[in-house]
Scaffold this motif. Structure first.
Motif, PDB file in Angstrom:
ATOM      1  N   PHE A 104       0.833  -1.201   0.000  1.00  0.00           N
ATOM      2  CA  PHE A 104       0.000   0.000   0.000  1.00  0.00           C
ATOM      3  C   PHE A 104       0.868   1.250   0.000  1.00  0.00           C
ATOM      4  O   PHE A 104       0.631   2.184  -0.767  1.00  0.00           O
ATOM      5  CB  PHE A 104      -0.915   0.003   1.225  1.00  0.00           C
ATOM      6  N   LYS A 126      -4.780  -2.659   9.444  1.00  0.00           N
ATOM      7  CA  LYS A 126      -4.195  -2.200  10.703  1.00  0.00           C
ATOM      8  C   LYS A 126      -5.010  -2.734  11.886  1.00  0.00           C
ATOM      9  O   LYS A 126      -4.461  -3.205  12.874  1.00  0.00           O
ATOM     10  CB  LYS A 126      -4.137  -0.676  10.738  1.00  0.00           C
ATOM     11  N   GLU A 180      -9.049   9.666  -7.010  1.00  0.00           N
ATOM     12  CA  GLU A 180      -9.235   9.850  -5.562  1.00  0.00           C
ATOM     13  C   GLU A 180     -10.004   8.686  -4.943  1.00  0.00           C
ATOM     14  O   GLU A 180      -9.719   8.278  -3.826  1.00  0.00           O
ATOM     15  CB  GLU A 180      -9.968  11.153  -5.268  1.00  0.00           C
ATOM     16  N   ASN A 193      -7.963   2.398  -1.079  1.00  0.00           N
ATOM     17  CA  ASN A 193      -6.697   1.854  -0.585  1.00  0.00           C
ATOM     18  C   ASN A 193      -6.494   2.214   0.884  1.00  0.00           C
ATOM     19  O   ASN A 193      -6.061   1.383   1.684  1.00  0.00           O
ATOM     20  CB  ASN A 193      -5.523   2.398  -1.405  1.00  0.00           C
ATOM     21  N   HIS A 194      -6.826   3.440   1.235  1.00  0.00           N
ATOM     22  CA  HIS A 194      -6.659   3.884   2.615  1.00  0.00           C
ATOM     23  C   HIS A 194      -7.594   3.112   3.552  1.00  0.00           C
ATOM     24  O   HIS A 194      -7.189   2.696   4.636  1.00  0.00           O
ATOM     25  CB  HIS A 194      -6.907   5.391   2.719  1.00  0.00           C
ATOM     26  N   LEU A 244      -6.194  -0.260   4.129  1.00  0.00           N
ATOM     27  CA  LEU A 244      -5.063  -0.182   5.048  1.00  0.00           C
ATOM     28  C   LEU A 244      -5.544  -0.084   6.493  1.00  0.00           C
ATOM     29  O   LEU A 244      -5.010  -0.751   7.379  1.00  0.00           O
ATOM     30  CB  LEU A 244      -4.160   1.006   4.718  1.00  0.00           C
ATOM     31  N   LEU A 245      -6.560   0.714   6.736  1.00  0.00           N
ATOM     32  CA  LEU A 245      -7.095   0.833   8.092  1.00  0.00           C
ATOM     33  C   LEU A 245      -7.673  -0.495   8.579  1.00  0.00           C
ATOM     34  O   LEU A 245      -7.500  -0.865   9.745  1.00  0.00           O
ATOM     35  CB  LEU A 245      -8.145   1.932   8.162  1.00  0.00           C
ATOM     36  N   LEU A 249      -7.608   5.882  -4.224  1.00  0.00           N
ATOM     37  CA  LEU A 249      -6.768   6.197  -3.072  1.00  0.00           C
ATOM     38  C   LEU A 249      -7.559   6.077  -1.775  1.00  0.00           C
ATOM     39  O   LEU A 249      -7.046   5.568  -0.776  1.00  0.00           O
ATOM     40  CB  LEU A 249      -6.163   7.594  -3.214  1.00  0.00           C
ATOM     41  N   ALA A 250      -8.815   6.523  -1.789  1.00  0.00           N
ATOM     42  CA  ALA A 250      -9.662   6.413  -0.600  1.00  0.00           C
ATOM     43  C   ALA A 250      -9.920   4.947  -0.258  1.00  0.00           C
ATOM     44  O   ALA A 250      -9.885   4.555   0.913  1.00  0.00           O
ATOM     45  CB  ALA A 250     -10.980   7.148  -0.817  1.00  0.00           C
ATOM     46  N   GLN A 253       0.915   4.138  -2.829  1.00  0.00           N
ATOM     47  CA  GLN A 253       0.602   5.537  -2.519  1.00  0.00           C
ATOM     48  C   GLN A 253       1.727   6.461  -2.971  1.00  0.00           C
ATOM     49  O   GLN A 253       1.468   7.574  -3.400  1.00  0.00           O
ATOM     50  CB  GLN A 253       0.345   5.714  -1.027  1.00  0.00           C
TER      51      GLN A 253
END
Length: 55
Positions: free
Chosen positions: A20, A46, A32, A38-39, A42-43, A35-36, A24
């Motif tokens: 990731f 996590k 966008e 992907n984020h 990632l969260l 990217l959103a 990025q």
């Protein structure tokens, strides 16, 4: 989950998070929305990683 499955999930989270970060860094021109997404992934990774760590 057994210990081996938790260790595998933790390792997979680490690899995915590293991928990731690389994506990025080269995200110029990426929509966008991508990217959103992907984020958000990632969260989620996590959160899973932290859950595995707490066991």
């Amino acid at each position: 989950m057994n210990t081996e499955a938790l260790a595998a999930a933790k390792q997979q989270c680490q690899v995915a998070a590293q991928s990731f970060v690389r994506l990025q860094e080269h995200g110029h021109g990426v929509p966008e929305e991508q990217l959103a997404f992907n984020h958000a992934v990632l969260l989620a990774l996590k959160g899973l990683y932290e859950a595995v760590e707490s066991n």
